[in-house]
Scaffold this motif. Structure first.
Motif, PDB file in Angstrom:
ATOM      1  N   ALA A 153       0.839  -1.208   0.000  1.00 14.26           N
ATOM      2  CA  ALA A 153       0.000   0.000   0.000  1.00 14.26           C
ATOM      3  C   ALA A 153       0.872   1.256   0.000  1.00 14.26           C
ATOM      4  N   ARG A 154       1.965   1.238   0.767  1.00 13.43           N
ATOM      5  CA  ARG A 154       2.872   2.397   0.799  1.00 13.43           C
ATOM      6  C   ARG A 154       3.561   2.589  -0.544  1.00 13.43           C
ATOM      7  N   GLU A 155       3.948   1.489  -1.187  1.00 12.89           N
ATOM      8  CA  GLU A 155       4.564   1.594  -2.506  1.00 12.89           C
ATOM      9  C   GLU A 155       3.583   2.162  -3.520  1.00 12.89           C
ATOM     10  N   LEU A 156       2.344   1.723  -3.471  1.00 12.11           N
ATOM     11  CA  LEU A 156       1.323   2.239  -4.378  1.00 12.11           C
ATOM     12  C   LEU A 156       1.077   3.721  -4.110  1.00 12.11           C
ATOM     13  N   GLN A 157       1.050   4.109  -2.849  1.00  6.53           N
ATOM     14  CA  GLN A 157       0.859   5.511  -2.497  1.00  6.53           C
ATOM     15  C   GLN A 157       2.013   6.358  -3.035  1.00  6.53           C
ATOM     16  N   THR A 158       3.239   5.843  -2.933  1.00 16.12           N
ATOM     17  CA  THR A 158       4.403   6.555  -3.453  1.00 16.12           C
ATOM     18  C   THR A 158       4.277   6.730  -4.962  1.00 16.12           C
ATOM     19  N   LEU A 159       3.892   5.669  -5.675  1.00 18.81           N
ATOM     20  CA  LEU A 159       3.705   5.770  -7.119  1.00 18.81           C
ATOM     21  C   LEU A 159       2.612   6.755  -7.475  1.00 18.81           C
ATOM     22  N   ASP A 160       1.511   6.741  -6.734  1.00 16.41           N
ATOM     23  CA  ASP A 160       0.415   7.689  -6.980  1.00 16.41           C
ATOM     24  C   ASP A 160       0.886   9.123  -6.747  1.00 16.41           C
ATOM     25  N   ASN A 161       1.657   9.348  -5.691  1.00 18.29           N
ATOM     26  CA  ASN A 161       2.170  10.696  -5.402  1.00 18.29           C
ATOM     27  C   ASN A 161       3.126  11.175  -6.488  1.00 18.29           C
ATOM     28  N   GLU A 162       3.970  10.248  -6.982  1.00 19.08           N
ATOM     29  CA  GLU A 162       4.896  10.615  -8.056  1.00 19.08           C
ATOM     30  C   GLU A 162       4.135  10.933  -9.335  1.00 19.08           C
ATOM     31  N   ALA A 163       3.113  10.156  -9.642  1.00 25.59           N
ATOM     32  CA  ALA A 163       2.307  10.398 -10.845  1.00 25.59           C
ATOM     33  C   ALA A 163       1.596  11.747 -10.736  1.00 25.59           C
ATOM     34  N   ALA A 164       1.084  12.074  -9.560  1.00 22.12           N
ATOM     35  CA  ALA A 164       0.398  13.348  -9.375  1.00 22.12           C
ATOM     36  C   ALA A 164       1.369  14.514  -9.511  1.00 22.12           C
ATOM     37  N   ALA A 165       2.595  14.332  -9.008  1.00 17.96           N
ATOM     38  CA  ALA A 165       3.594  15.392  -9.091  1.00 17.96           C
ATOM     39  C   ALA A 165       4.060  15.630 -10.521  1.00 17.96           C
ATOM     40  N   ASN A 166       4.035  14.572 -11.328  1.00 19.79           N
ATOM     41  CA  ASN A 166       4.471  14.683 -12.719  1.00 19.79           C
ATOM     42  C   ASN A 166       3.364  15.107 -13.672  1.00 19.79           C
ATOM     43  N   GLY A 167       2.198  15.350 -13.107  1.00 16.35           N
ATOM     44  CA  GLY A 167       1.119  15.921 -13.894  1.00 16.35           C
ATOM     45  C   GLY A 167       0.222  14.945 -14.483  1.00 16.35           C
TER      46      GLY A 167
END
Length: 167
Positions: A153-167
């Motif tokens: 879940a933490r890894e998925l959250q990190t990926l989601d945060n990175e995707a949101a930051a990259n637009g």
């Protein structure tokens, strides 16, 4: 008066989640019930809530933790921890010290240690509820699985945060 063609969905959809088979819902319901029970009892007996207990519990385990470290450890917003820190320091249950590079390590006071020991059995009742129908090997397996799921879940959250930051 509405007609069948008014753009409002009045019947259940055919492709929905079965609420009795959707494990995240069941886990959330169990967690909410346990937290509600614990919080109600902690407030009734001590005038403190679950978040206050969590801060006390972390400091019992990790003396000298900062608010950011406590927040990361229990997985809640730092503002929630800061509110509890204000309550707990106001009641002389914890003390904030000056640390290196502007950090604020926190420690339990004697009163905080006593409060921890009084609150602990209430929290442990939740553990007893969760584990009541499991044997030792099932408990070990459940904890292994939950820890793995938390990592995922933490890894998925990190990926989601990175995707949101990259637009």
């Amino acid at each position: 008066m509405s007609t069948a063609d008014d753009g409002i969905q009045r019947e259940p959809l055919s492709n929905t989640i079965d609420p009795d088979e959707f494990t995240p819902r069941l886990l959330a319901l169990l967690s909410n019930a346990l937290v509600w029970r614990e919080s109600t009892e902690l407030r009734r007996r001590f005038g403190l809530g679950t978040n206050d207990w969590r801060v006390i519990s972390v400091l019992a385990l990790r003396p000298g933790s900062s608010a950011t470290e406590v927040s990361d450890f229990i997985g809640v917003n730092k503002a929630v921890v800061s509110k509890s820190v204000n309550v707990l320091s106001g009641r002389d249950l914890i003390v904030l010290m000056d640390g290196p590079r502007g950090s604020r390590p926190m420690y339990l006071t004697t009163g905080g240690v006593e409060m921890h020991d009084q609150m602990l059995p209430i929290s442990m009742q939740g553990q007893e509820i969760v584990l009541a129908h499991l044997n030792a090997s099932e408990i070990e397996r459940l904890n292994e699985l939950l820890l793995r799921m938390l990592v995922d879940a933490r890894e998925l959250q990190t990926l989601d945060n990175e995707a949101a930051a990259n637009g």
